[in-house]
Scaffold this active site. Structure first.
Site, PDB file in Angstrom:
ATOM      1  N   HIS A   1       0.817  -1.215   0.000  1.00 46.26           N
ATOM      2  CA  HIS A   1       0.000   0.000   0.000  1.00 46.26           C
ATOM      3  C   HIS A   1       0.850   1.263   0.000  1.00 46.26           C
ATOM      4  CE1 HIS A   1       0.649  -1.395   4.115  1.00 46.26           C
ATOM      5  NE2 HIS A   1       0.583  -0.140   4.512  1.00 46.26           N
TER       6      HIS A   1
ATOM      7  N   SER B   1      -1.517  -7.878  -0.977  1.00 43.96           N
ATOM      8  CA  SER B   1      -2.071  -8.872  -0.065  1.00 43.96           C
ATOM      9  C   SER B   1      -0.941  -9.170   0.908  1.00 43.96           C
ATOM     10  CB  SER B   1      -2.498 -10.131  -0.813  1.00 43.96           C
ATOM     11  OG  SER B   1      -3.055 -11.066   0.077  1.00 43.96           O
TER      12      SER B   1
ATOM     13  N   ASN C   1       5.860   1.310  12.476  1.00 47.03           N
ATOM     14  CA  ASN C   1       5.284   2.651  12.682  1.00 47.03           C
ATOM     15  C   ASN C   1       4.124   2.647  13.686  1.00 47.03           C
ATOM     16  OD1 ASN C   1       2.946   1.840  11.284  1.00 47.03           O
ATOM     17  ND2 ASN C   1       3.620   2.722   9.345  1.00 47.03           N
TER      18      ASN C   1
ATOM     19  N   GLU D   1       3.121 -24.518   2.951  1.00 46.84           N
ATOM     20  CA  GLU D   1       2.730 -24.442   1.546  1.00 46.84           C
ATOM     21  C   GLU D   1       2.603 -23.010   1.041  1.00 46.84           C
ATOM     22  OE1 GLU D   1       1.465 -28.295   3.319  1.00 46.84           O
ATOM     23  OE2 GLU D   1       1.024 -26.203   3.858  1.00 46.84           O
TER      24      GLU D   1
ATOM     25  N   GLN E   1      -7.266 -35.487   3.353  1.00 49.57           N
ATOM     26  CA  GLN E   1      -6.162 -35.616   2.392  1.00 49.57           C
ATOM     27  C   GLN E   1      -6.640 -35.595   0.944  1.00 49.57           C
ATOM     28  OE1 GLN E   1      -2.984 -36.103   4.281  1.00 49.57           O
ATOM     29  NE2 GLN E   1      -4.626 -35.446   5.642  1.00 49.57           N
TER      30      GLN E   1
END
Length: 623
Positions: free
Chosen positions: A77, A124, A185, A366, A428
């Site tokens: 951002h 993200s 910050n 992952e 699984q």
């Protein structure tokens, strides 16, 4: 510790002036846009000034030069200050900054790779450090070059678990060419960050993860210069105490200013105040890099030989994947493999055995594995193949989504798909993966049904742009293709046909073999079916499907080891929608499954040979 050469007062003042120009540019751009995050930019101004105009080595007119130091803005951002840096460096025109967030400009609200100076898309939060780790790993172990990697994170994103997966990875692999700068910050989006300014806790956490951690005043250019010049024997975290909105009277350190541009009148006053502190307009030139990164060519990587299977022999496609990847590894030393501690199940262990220096064990992380792959693939340095159980890629969907936005070329192999894995049970079993990967805009989805097709899928994936997903199965199934069979992306295969076929049956993987078995049952009843192997679920071979359907009285039956939603059936239905006289019937898993033997589960969920035969009879009877 390396000897530290303190910049002279003139250089220090020039860095302060640069930081203030970056502040002004960020404020001007966000005010012109009417949106953006000026206060988040202001906390990082000195960090960015010191990084780009003192520490980093790069060619300012060639941002993607392979020799350049790398930079990842994980706190995406704060994009306006990144753009301001490249204007300060002379790559962007100053006037272009005022086009921030406009549809006609490449300066999006968060960094994206259509900008030459952006390797990976961010915004993200929590993903930038993983990508930076991939770049650093590539630099240290594959390129063996002197370029370094810098990643700027915000304190808000330090609540993301993926950040700490990356911290662990960097320590395990001794990425001493990596520096993370934490912009502490104190303030998040809606509340203060959980640790606020407890700098010692941040330091202890970084040290616990095996990093050299240095606390600095993030608004002191001298402290930053010194910190960046410290020893490089392990990954370094520079923990910078900063203030959101630094330099803005009445805003600095205050809540409720996140993501709020300043009104024009207010911006003018702020800019005037900051401008008064600038002593010189002279700009600092970027320092060029050491040119020691090797030349790399990853175009047109081909298998050294044809497959060597025998029709009728049995092999699981997951094992065929491992063999194919190891084989492709002999064609290029830029083929690399990553796995999430499942290499003995995905069979990437075969690649590791043959190419140990190009195998990256990412352990059970992952999300980070995908980010590492994205980092490794930047600037076309490698061709990464990641593998784990297909179900576990769902955990990394945001990373996969961002990989597509990053225009990344990565290959993901998911094994253990569907109920056919058997006794391990539903946790699984990948039953949502086709839906997930089909939804990714740059994706190609391979679903090979035998060893030959799997080997071809691996070769094609290595040469296909975007996100490639290869879905492999646990059960052993017969080889059905000759070794010289030609495969192409988007090209289906007719496996079985006659002049009087009554239904087109489309299956893939395990269900293709069930369809062939069903054909044998039906043949005894003098019922012929046409069996199609789609090979790629995205893109789908619409023409062959329509031609086959029209040759079988408009009847299509899809059968898949996947949930109904988003799988082969819905893909086929979308492909033929609006075509007169064509009906599509779906067989798929209709509820959360359970443990059992593969054959029992295929039968229970109505996707075995008997269910297919029964569905075909029903379609014929309807007519």
């Amino acid at each position: 510790m390396e000897s530290y050469h303190k910049p002279d007062q003139q250089k220090l003042q020039a860095l302060k002036d640069t930081a203030n120009r970056l502040r002004i540019s960020s404020i001007q751009a966000t005010t012109a846009a009417g949106s953006g995050h000026p206060t988040s930019c202001c906390s990082a101004a000195e960090i960015m000034a010191v990084l780009f105009f003192h520490t980093m080595r790069y060619k300012s007119q060639d941002p993607r030069n392979p020799h350049n130091d790398r930079f990842v803005l994980s706190k995406g951002h704060a994009a306006p200050i990144l753009y301001a840096v490249w204007a300060e460096a002379g790559f962007l025109a100053e006037a272009e900054l005022l086009n921030l967030r406009k549809i006609s400009s490449d300066l999006d609200g968060h960094p994206v790779p259509k900008q030459a100076f952006t390797d990976v898309a961010t915004g993200s939060l929590g993903q930038g450090l993983g990508a930076a780790c991939g770049m650093a790993y590539t630099g240290k172990y594959f390129d063996k070059a002197s370029y370094r990697v810098y990643c700027l994170l915000g304190d808000g994103e330090l609540s993301e678990g993926s950040v700490w997966e990356a911290m662990a990875f960097a320590s395990i692999y001794k990425l001493d060419n990596l520096v993370a700068i934490l912009d502490i910050n104190r303030l998040g989006q809606s509340d203060p960050a959980p640790l606020q300014h407890q700098m010692d806790i941040y330091q202890k956490r970084c040290e616990a993860f095996g990093w050299h951690a240095i606390i600095v005043d993030g608004h002191s250019v001298e402290e930053l210069c010194k910190a960046f010049g410290q020893a490089k024997h392990q990954p370094t975290a520079i923990i910078a105490k900063t203030f959101k909105g630094r330099g803005i009277t009445g805003v600095e350190g205050k809540e409720s200013w996140h993501g709020k541009p300043f009104p024009k009148n207010m911006a003018e006053q702020i800019i005037q105040e900051i401008y008064s502190q600038i002593q010189s307009k002279k700009k600092i030139l970027a320092t060029p890099p050491q040119e020691d990164a090797p030349s790399v060519d990853i175009a047109n990587i081909r298998m050294p030989s044809l497959p060597s299977y025998k029709v009728g022999d049995k092999i699981a496609t997951r094992k065929a994947y491992g063999q194919a990847l190891a084989k492709l590894g002999h064609a290029s030393d830029r083929i690399i493999a990553l796995d999430g501690d499942t290499k003995n199940s995905t069979f990437s262990e075969i690649f590791k055995k043959e190419h140990p220096d190009r195998f990256i064990e990412c352990y059970i992380a992952e999300q980070n594995m995908v980010s590492i792959a994205v980092g490794c693939a930047t600037r076309n340095r490698t061709v990464p193949f990641c593998s784990t159980f297909a179900a576990f890629f769902t955990r990394a969907f945001d990373q996969i989504r961002m990989a597509a936005i990053s225009e990344s070329n990565i290959n993901l192999c998911g094994s253990h798909c569907g109920v056919s894995i058997g006794e391990d049970g539903p946790s699984q079993m990948a039953l949502e993966d086709l839906a997930m990967f089909r939804s990714v805009p740059t994706s190609t989805v391979f679903y090979p049904s035998d060893g030959v097709a799997t080997e071809k899928a691996v070769e094609l994936a290595a040469n296909t742009k975007g996100i490639c997903f290869i879905r492999t199965s646990r059960p052993e199934n017969a080889i059905i293709y000759n070794n010289n069979e030609d495969f192409q992306v988007g090209q289906a295969k007719v496996i079985l046909k006659s002049k009087d076929d009554q239904v087109t049956v489309i299956g893939a993987g395990v269900t293709l073999h069930e369809a062939l078995a069903a054909a044998e049952l039906l043949k005894k009843e003098k019922i012929n079916i046409r069996v199609l192997d789609p090979f790629t679920i995205k893109p789908l071979d619409r023409k062959l499907i329509l031609d086959s359907a029209r040759a079988t009285k408009g009847r299509i039956l899809t059968v898949e080891d996947h949930y109904y939603e988003g799988g082969i059936g819905e893909a086929v239905s979308s492909a033929v929608v609006g075509e007169p006289g064509i009906t599509v019937t779906h067989l798929a898993v209709n509820r959360v499954p359970r443990s059992g033997k593969p054959a029992e589960l295929l039968k229970m969920f109505g996707i075995d040979k008997d269910a297919i035969a029964q569905a075909v009879r029903g379609l014929i009877t309807k007519a």
